[in-house]
Structures are given as C-alpha cells and as structure tokens.
Design a protein around this motif. Structure first.
Motif, PDB file in Angstrom:
ATOM      1  N   GLY A  49     -25.755  24.443  67.124  1.00 34.57           N
ATOM      2  CA  GLY A  49     -26.952  24.556  66.294  1.00 34.57           C
ATOM      3  C   GLY A  49     -28.251  24.862  67.016  1.00 34.57           C
ATOM      4  O   GLY A  49     -29.308  24.918  66.394  1.00 34.57           O
ATOM      5  N   GLU A  50     -28.208  25.075  68.317  1.00 33.32           N
ATOM      6  CA  GLU A  50     -29.431  25.375  69.074  1.00 33.32           C
ATOM      7  C   GLU A  50     -29.801  26.851  68.933  1.00 33.32           C
ATOM      8  O   GLU A  50     -28.980  27.733  69.183  1.00 33.32           O
ATOM      9  N   LEU A  51     -31.055  27.123  68.529  1.00 33.44           N
ATOM     10  CA  LEU A  51     -31.548  28.493  68.447  1.00 33.44           C
ATOM     11  C   LEU A  51     -31.751  29.011  69.871  1.00 33.44           C
ATOM     12  O   LEU A  51     -32.488  28.428  70.648  1.00 33.44           O
ATOM     13  N   VAL A  52     -31.069  30.133  70.206  1.00 33.50           N
ATOM     14  CA  VAL A  52     -31.194  30.668  71.558  1.00 33.50           C
ATOM     15  C   VAL A  52     -31.946  31.994  71.596  1.00 33.50           C
ATOM     16  O   VAL A  52     -32.556  32.335  72.602  1.00 33.50           O
ATOM     17  N   ALA A  53     -31.919  32.749  70.484  1.00 35.10           N
ATOM     18  CA  ALA A  53     -32.637  34.025  70.440  1.00 35.10           C
ATOM     19  C   ALA A  53     -32.789  34.462  68.994  1.00 35.10           C
ATOM     20  O   ALA A  53     -32.027  34.048  68.127  1.00 35.10           O
ATOM     21  N   SER A  54     -33.781  35.327  68.764  1.00 34.68           N
ATOM     22  CA  SER A  54     -33.937  35.921  67.438  1.00 34.68           C
ATOM     23  C   SER A  54     -34.646  37.255  67.591  1.00 34.68           C
ATOM     24  O   SER A  54     -35.251  37.542  68.626  1.00 34.68           O
ATOM     25  N   ILE A  55     -34.538  38.045  66.548  1.00 35.38           N
ATOM     26  CA  ILE A  55     -35.206  39.334  66.541  1.00 35.38           C
ATOM     27  C   ILE A  55     -35.778  39.528  65.140  1.00 35.38           C
ATOM     28  O   ILE A  55     -35.103  39.309  64.147  1.00 35.38           O
ATOM     29  N   ARG A  56     -37.079  39.871  65.097  1.00 29.73           N
ATOM     30  CA  ARG A  56     -37.810  39.938  63.833  1.00 29.73           C
ATOM     31  C   ARG A  56     -38.355  41.346  63.614  1.00 29.73           C
ATOM     32  O   ARG A  56     -38.983  41.920  64.490  1.00 29.73           O
ATOM     33  N   GLN A  57     -38.123  41.879  62.423  1.00 30.87           N
ATOM     34  CA  GLN A  57     -38.630  43.205  62.072  1.00 30.87           C
ATOM     35  C   GLN A  57     -40.123  43.093  61.773  1.00 30.87           C
ATOM     36  O   GLN A  57     -40.530  42.299  60.946  1.00 30.87           O
TER      37      GLN A  57
END
Length: 172
Positions: A49-57
C-alpha cells in the motif's frame, strides 16, 4: 542491480488496476488511476500500500504533458519533442530521454549514455506481456509510470487516426 518487470499487454493503458510482476511472477506493484482529462493521474503502489510513484496529466496544449512524482515529490516533466522521423520524449529535470520504436513497444530510456530501462514485448505461458528491464531497482517505479504514459499516447493516437492531425511543437 538489473531487474525485469512484466505488465500484461492488454492492461497497461486501460482504466483499471494493473499488476506489475517480477521475473518469478510475483506481484510487486499495483498501478491504479485513469487518463483522459487534465489532472488525471496514475499511481503506483507497492503491494503493502505504499505510494512509490505517480504521473499526473497537466496539459493538453500541443500534446499532453505529464508530471512525474517519486512518492509525493515532483521529480520531472515528460513531454514529446517534435521529431518527424521518430518518436523522441524528454523528461525535464531528470535529463532522461526515451528513444526507439514506441509503436512496437521497443524502446529505451537513457540518462546521457547510461541506459535506465529497456522495453520490449514478451510472450509467457500466461499471455502477452511488456517486459521492462531496469538497470537500477530505484528507477523502476518511474520507468513503469513512463511506460504507462507512452502506451496511453500510442493507444489514443491509434484511436484518433481518422481525425485531422494537430501540428505544433510537442504534438502527440
């Protein structure tokens, strides 16, 4: 340490939950989110459940721009650079370039002359997959996010081929 990750081919650009597995078939990451409107994002979590990366438009002008995050920290901006002969993408602040045959999912990510990731297709007993060979495990989450965006761009380009092309700097 070089690692290989697998994403089922039909799942990468869909609005769904996508599992990313290691070479042993063990689920390592979960990619969730959606695309299509400004502000949409994909987030990559470890299986605990740990957020490690994201990409946002962030933009639709002259093609989309995407902000890359490692955890909650913005680390780069992905954009397509206009090139008539080949697809060329650049990630500002990280100095990563993406070169290769995006349409056939055969490309690499480089930082100067150092290869960060290589993408190709693989057929396993359980189906068709994208194989991501990542040179440094620490870069894997961001590489997975970049691969998801490139697949999204490719999918949308194919879907909208009958529309008039928009010509301009950074057009997708």
């Amino acid at each position: 340490m070089v690692s290989e990750f697998f994403i089922q081919e039909q799942q990468l650009s869909k609005v769904t939950r996508t599992l990313v597995k290691d070479e042993d078939g063990k689920s390592i990451f979960l990619l969730v989110g959606r695309w299509g409107t400004r502000g949409d994002a994909l987030s990559l979590y470890t299986m605990n459940g740990e957020l490690v990366a994201s990409i946002r438009q962030t933009s639709f002008a002259f093609g989309s721009r995407f902000e890359l995050y490692k955890g909650f920290e913005k680390v780069g901006v992905l954009r397509k650079i206009l090139n008539l002969n080949a697809d060329f993408y650049y990630i500002q602040h990280m100095h990563w370039t993406v070169l290769g045959d995006i349409k056939n999912h055969r490309y690499s990510i480089y930082q100067v002359n150092h290869k960060i990731m290589e993408m190709s297709k693989a057929t396993l007993f359980s189906g068709d997959y994208f194989s991501l060979v990542v040179t440094n495990d620490e870069d894997a989450p961001l590489c997975i996010c970049v691969a998801a965006v490139l697949d999204y761009w490719l999918y949308n380009r194919k879907k909208n081929q009958h529309h008039k092309p928009i010509i301009g700097w950074g057009t997708c």
